[in-house]
Design a protein around this motif. Structure first.
Motif, short mmCIF file in Angstrom:
data_model
loop_
_atom_site.label_atom_id
_atom_site.label_comp_id
_atom_site.label_asym_id
_atom_site.label_seq_id
_atom_site.Cartn_x
_atom_site.Cartn_y
_atom_site.Cartn_z
N SER A 127 0.83 -1.20 0.00
CA SER A 127 0.00 0.00 0.00
C SER A 127 0.86 1.25 0.00
O SER A 127 2.09 1.18 -0.12
CB SER A 127 -0.92 0.00 1.23
OG SER A 127 -1.73 -1.15 1.25
N ASP A 128 0.23 2.41 0.14
CA ASP A 128 0.93 3.69 0.16
C ASP A 128 1.82 3.80 1.39
O ASP A 128 1.64 3.09 2.40
CB ASP A 128 -0.09 4.84 0.17
CG ASP A 128 -0.87 4.92 -1.13
OD1 ASP A 128 -0.41 4.35 -2.13
OD2 ASP A 128 -1.94 5.56 -1.13
N LYS A 180 1.46 12.29 -2.06
CA LYS A 180 0.56 12.58 -3.19
C LYS A 180 0.93 13.90 -3.88
O LYS A 180 0.17 14.41 -4.71
CB LYS A 180 -0.88 12.64 -2.70
CG LYS A 180 -1.36 11.38 -2.03
CD LYS A 180 -1.24 10.15 -2.93
CE LYS A 180 -1.71 8.90 -2.22
NZ LYS A 180 -1.52 7.69 -3.07
N GLN A 183 -8.54 10.70 7.04
CA GLN A 183 -9.62 11.10 6.14
C GLN A 183 -10.36 12.32 6.68
O GLN A 183 -10.70 13.23 5.92
CB GLN A 183 -10.60 9.95 5.96
CG GLN A 183 -11.75 10.28 5.01
CD GLN A 183 -12.70 9.11 4.84
OE1 GLN A 183 -12.48 8.02 5.36
NE2 GLN A 183 -13.77 9.33 4.10
N ILE A 227 -10.79 13.15 -4.85
CA ILE A 227 -10.61 11.90 -5.60
C ILE A 227 -9.79 10.91 -4.77
O ILE A 227 -10.09 9.71 -4.71
CB ILE A 227 -9.93 12.18 -6.95
CG1 ILE A 227 -10.87 13.02 -7.84
CG2 ILE A 227 -9.55 10.88 -7.65
CD1 ILE A 227 -10.23 13.49 -9.13
N LEU A 228 -8.75 11.41 -4.12
CA LEU A 228 -7.90 10.55 -3.29
C LEU A 228 -8.65 10.03 -2.08
O LEU A 228 -8.47 8.89 -1.67
CB LEU A 228 -6.65 11.32 -2.86
CG LEU A 228 -5.69 11.76 -3.98
CD1 LEU A 228 -4.62 12.69 -3.43
CD2 LEU A 228 -5.06 10.55 -4.65
N LYS A 269 -11.75 9.34 -1.84
CA LYS A 269 -12.67 8.27 -2.22
C LYS A 269 -12.03 6.89 -2.07
O LYS A 269 -12.72 5.89 -1.85
CB LYS A 269 -13.15 8.47 -3.65
CG LYS A 269 -14.13 9.62 -3.81
CD LYS A 269 -14.61 9.73 -5.25
CE LYS A 269 -15.60 10.88 -5.39
NZ LYS A 269 -16.07 11.03 -6.80
N LYS A 270 -10.70 6.84 -2.17
CA LYS A 270 -10.01 5.56 -2.04
C LYS A 270 -9.97 5.06 -0.60
O LYS A 270 -9.64 3.90 -0.36
CB LYS A 270 -8.58 5.68 -2.59
CG LYS A 270 -8.51 5.98 -4.08
CD LYS A 270 -7.06 6.02 -4.57
CE LYS A 270 -6.99 6.30 -6.06
NZ LYS A 270 -5.58 6.35 -6.55
N MET A 271 -10.27 5.97 0.34
CA MET A 271 -10.25 5.56 1.75
C MET A 271 -11.21 4.41 2.00
O MET A 271 -10.94 3.52 2.81
CB MET A 271 -10.61 6.74 2.66
CG MET A 271 -9.65 7.92 2.58
SD MET A 271 -8.04 7.51 3.26
CE MET A 271 -7.20 9.08 3.14
N VAL A 297 -11.92 2.05 0.03
CA VAL A 297 -11.26 0.82 -0.42
C VAL A 297 -10.29 0.32 0.64
O VAL A 297 -10.27 -0.88 0.97
CB VAL A 297 -10.53 1.07 -1.76
CG1 VAL A 297 -9.77 -0.18 -2.19
CG2 VAL A 297 -11.51 1.52 -2.82
N TYR A 298 -9.49 1.24 1.22
CA TYR A 298 -8.55 0.84 2.25
C TYR A 298 -9.28 0.25 3.46
O TYR A 298 -8.84 -0.77 4.02
CB TYR A 298 -7.71 2.05 2.70
CG TYR A 298 -6.94 2.72 1.59
CD1 TYR A 298 -6.42 1.99 0.53
CD2 TYR A 298 -6.74 4.10 1.60
CE1 TYR A 298 -5.71 2.62 -0.49
CE2 TYR A 298 -6.05 4.73 0.57
CZ TYR A 298 -5.54 3.99 -0.47
OH TYR A 298 -4.86 4.61 -1.47
N GLN A 358 -10.44 -3.18 2.74
CA GLN A 358 -9.31 -4.12 2.77
C GLN A 358 -8.94 -4.51 4.21
O GLN A 358 -8.70 -5.68 4.50
CB GLN A 358 -8.11 -3.50 2.06
CG GLN A 358 -8.30 -3.34 0.56
CD GLN A 358 -7.17 -2.58 -0.09
OE1 GLN A 358 -6.30 -2.00 0.59
NE2 GLN A 358 -7.15 -2.54 -1.43
#
Length: 859
Positions: A30-31, A64, A226, A560-561, A563-565, A567-568, A571
């Motif tokens: 991951s990041d 980022k 977030q 936009i970034l 929104k990926k939270m 997903v994390y 996971q």
């Protein structure tokens, strides 16, 4: 007591993969900022503090490329398998000084046994108050609000003192009414409300191993980052206070500023900005030009000139009328009219003389004759005129009267009268013409000018026209001759007025054109000023505008970034579910099956669901039905207990397990099974039971009869709710206690007579009846079987005194029968209703029973 095969020691241990390694593997893919969070969580095994959240947030922004990179690159994680966490055993030594809880009286002390503690009491005696204290300490799922004594107005703060041991060390804690007090949150508590929770709810585990808590901590840290990013977005999108108000609404810049966003073309907007001193100078010039145009006096002059033009128009009309007025004809008409009127007067006089009329022939008479003629014509038009009757009184007319009326008609219809009327009408027209010759506008204008020190140049001309008009109006009004010179003067004035008026109209047109030109110029200059002002203002605030647009663009990018939270988080939840299945769910499934088997509970489908990185379980029947919709109340209770015990054992923590009335709705067999299961828990845990079920209490006591690892408390409302006293078991009458009561009844009966004595004698026999039952249970049968005891004590059967039983029975049974006859609760034959035993009978029977017991004990 031997250890139960289903104790916590038998909980299966899964040797699966360490969740730390799975978390590290996920983080390494991951990041960097997620890798940092995972590293800190694994290292500290706790929720990240604000400083670490701030570091992860800064690392996110730098990674980022939102901010310039300053932090070091976050390396990959290398995690070794950790050891299972261990908790020191917890046990409660004493609960005391309970205050402000329901209506519990102060002073009660409960000292739980390390094994089993039973608090027995009837409904309403105060057990629930103590149970609520334990629930609050543990922050139980079913903990409810604790109220004070509602019967009193005094508000007493909730408090209690708890002595406890943690490992080998003794501790002391004070509870102040809060929900959850460490370390008591380790306790497991089961009560009636927990039944539905353990059956139907998607239940999150009360205990989560520390290694599984790591996933929760990671999720919490992701949400914290977030939240900070959401705040960044909100800040970046915040409008600049007062920015739009600085721009003129009519300028082309205004809508551009009004719609500033990430889509704004900064380069195109920058071209609109007027930078430098030159545009500012141009703007100053435009401001001055607009001010000069707005201060123009032409606009004020125009109404004055327009009014003067209108007044000159009135003067021209008057002068034109006067210049063409036929003075000669008018004067001739005056002369003719005078002559005709003289002739008419002579005719009237002659008419009066011929008719011998009394009065002089004046104008009133003429008017009378004219009115009569008019009335006559009216009657003729209506078809009702009668020539032979008077017009007014309607009486018949004689011949002389008719002749007179004929002469009147001749007077009115002769040529002389017609000529007079024609001349009068002509003169009347002339009078009407000159009456409005000088208009009100002209009169008002001249009046205003008369009082001024500086008059308009046209004043004298207007005054001449006015003077001529007034001379005409006066002469004609008074029926006097008009001088020929007046018309000549009017003709001369007309030429001057026409010339001046032409000049004035031309001047008005010029001023109007000039005004129109100035208005257009003003509009044009205003538009130039507004547009330039907007562009100059844009240059002045360009840094703010540029920052706003870039901020909007950055906010859109961060959004936009962000929104990926989700997903994390999903996971991490999946990782937690997988780890939970290895560490918890598989073990729980085994333990739950064991508990269901021991308690004869129906088989359930247990599904394990993960939410937000937290382990949950769900129980169903047939894959979709809630157990509460299918099972009986008793089946629901044992299933809930099985679920509760499986969860309590799963923790592996040695801490008190508390049951609040666990066997309500259960039959005797299941009560026996639950009692055995609870007894098994005491091998590894301190167990506290609140109950009002005497069979359940006595069964538990019997299971600990040999080990003595049990403490019993009686909870009563004697002297107030919640009175707690140590005891050996549920209240049973003893021979010594009954002996005291019988002797007290006899002594009291000796002191009174009559109905009072009879009542005491009956109470004495009632106590004697109980004495016979207890003597039979405890001594004749040696406790082989007892009331409220579910089992038969076969071990004491060989010790029965069979030889001494028959003589004792021969004494006890007849007296028992007599005692039953004396007891009000037993029916009696009609013949014996009026026969009562005496005090002497009571003493004799009591002496026989005491002697019988003495002989039996000697045998």
């Amino acid at each position: 007591m031997s250890s139960s095969p289903t104790s916590a020691d038998s909980a299966p241990k899964e040797a699966g993969k360490d969740p730390r390694a799975a978390l590290a593997k996920w983080a390494n893919k991951s990041d960097e900022w997620l890798r940092y969070i995972a590293r800190q969580v694994i290292a500290t095994t706790r929720e990240l503090p604000a400083t670490d959240i701030e570091h992860a947030y800064n690392l996110f922004r730098q990674e980022k490329l939102i901010d310039k990179r300053k932090l070091d690159v976050e390396p990959e994680l290398a995690v070794t398998t950790g050891q299972d966490e261990a908790e020191e055993p917890l046990a409660i030594s004493k609960l005391s000084e309970v205050r402000g809880v329901n209506a519990l009286v102060p002073g009660a002390v409960i000292e739980p046994h390390a094994g089993l503690t039973i608090l027995f009491g009837e409904n309403g005696t105060g057990k629930t108050g103590y149970a609520r204290v334990f629930k609050a300490l543990a922050n139980s799922r079913t903990a409810d609000t604790i109220l004070g004594d509602i019967a009193v107005h005094e508000d007493v703060s909730k408090s209690a003192v708890i002595d406890y041991t943690l490992g080998t060390e003794a501790h002391h804690a004070t509870w102040g009414g809060e929900q959850g007090l460490s370390p008591f949150t380790r306790m497991s508590i089961f009560d009636s409300p927990a039944v539905n929770v353990h059956l139907d709810s998607d239940l999150e585990y009360v205990y989560v191993p520390a290694v599984l808590s790591l996933f929760n901590y990671v999720s919490h840290a992701i949400r914290a980052v977030q939240k900070k990013l959401d705040q960044d977005i909100a800040n970046l999108k915040t409008a600049i206070p007062g920015l739009l108000a600085r721009f003129p609404r009519e300028s082309s810049v205004y809508p551009q500023i009004e719609t500033l966003s990430a889509a704004t073309d900064l380069e195109a907007l920058r071209k609109l900005a007027a930078f430098g001193d030159e545009p500012k100078t141009q703007l100053e010039h435009l401001v001055q030009a607009v001010a000069a145009l707005e201060a123009n006096t032409v606009a004020a002059q125009l109404p004055v000139l327009q009014r003067l033009s209108a007044v000159l128009g009135e003067a021209e009309t008057a002068a034109k009328f006067l210049s063409v007025f036929d003075a000669t004809a008018y004067n001739d008409n005056l002369v003719k009219l005078a002559a005709l009127r003289g002739d008419q007067t002579q005719l009237r006089e002659q008419l009066f003389i011929a008719a011998s009329l009394p009065a002089a022939p004046d104008n009133t008479w003429s008017a009378f004759i004219a009115s009569g003629e008019a009335y006559k014509q009216h009657l003729q038009s209506e078809g009702v005129h009668d020539e032979d009757r008077c017009l007014y009184c309607r009486q018949p007319l004689a011949a002389p009267a008719l002749v007179l009326l004929a002469r009147y008609s001749e007077y009115l219809e002769d040529k002389l009268s017609s000529d007079i009327r024609a001349l009068e009408e002509a003169l009347s027209v002339a009078q009407s013409s000159v009456k409005s010759l000088i208009g009100p506008g002209m009169l008002s204008f001249i009046s205003e000018q008369e009082v001024l020190d500086e008059r308009v140049p046209q004043y004298d001309l207007l005054a001449r026209v006015k003077s001529l008009g007034e001379a005409f109006r006066f002469a004609i009004g008074e029926a006097k001759p008009v001088e020929a010179k007046w018309t000549e003067d009017a003709a001369g004035a007309l030429g001057e007025v026409q010339k001046v008026r032409t000049e004035t109209v031309t001047l008005v047109e010029g001023v109007q054109k000039q005004l129109n030109d100035r208005t257009a110029a003003l509009k044009e200059k205003k538009a130039e000023r507004v547009e330039l002002a907007g562009r100059v203002e844009l240059a002045a605030v360009w840094e703010q505008v540029e920052s706003k647009v870039k901020g909007e663009a950055l906010a859109a990018r961060i959004a936009i970034l962000v929104k990926k939270m989700a997903v994390y988080l999903r996971q991490v939840t999946e990782l937690a579910k997988s780890a939970s299945d290895q560490l918890i769910n598989q073990s729980f499934d085994t333990l739950f099956a064991e508990e269901c088997k021991h308690l004869r509970a129906p088989a359930l489908d247990v599904q394990f669901v993960g939410r937000e990185g937290k382990p949950h379980r769900r129980r169903t029947l047939g894959g979709s039905y809630k157990p509460s919709k299918v099972l009986s109340e008793g089946e629901q209770k044992v299933l809930a207990i099985a679920d509760f015990l499986a969860e309590a054992r799963l923790t592996g923590i040695t801490a008190p397990i508390i049951f609040d009335d666990p066997v309500s709705s259960l039959d005797h067999r299941r009560i026996n099974e639950v009692a055995h299961r609870i007894a098994g828990l005491t091998d590894n845990n301190q167990v506290i039971v609140f109950t009002h079920d005497i069979l359940f209490a006595t069964k538990l006591l019997s299971l600990f009869e040999k080990s003595k690892r049990c403490t019993y408390y009686a909870v009563t409302d004697d002297g107030g709710k919640g009175h707690v006293a140590p005891a050996t078991g549920p209240r049973l009458d003893s021979l010594s206690d009954l002996k005291k009561r019988i002797n007290k009844k006899i002594a009291a009966a000796e002191a009174v007579d009559g109905e009072a004595r009879d009542a005491l004698i009956r109470e004495g026999y009632s106590c004697m009846r109980s004495w016979c039952e207890v003597f039979t249970e405890d001594e004749l049968l040696n406790g082989v079987t007892r009331r409220y005891q579910p089992n038969v004590r076969m071990t004491t059967l060989p010790d029965l005194k069979l030889g001494a039983m028959k003589p004792a029975i021969d004494v006890v049974f007849p007296i028992f029968e007599e005692a039953c006859r004396q007891t009000e609760a037993h029916s009696q034959p009609l013949l014996s209703l009026g026969v009562s035993s005496t005090l002497a009978d009571l003493k004799a029977h009591w002496a026989e029973l005491e002697a019988c017991r003495t002989e039996f004990l000697k045998a």
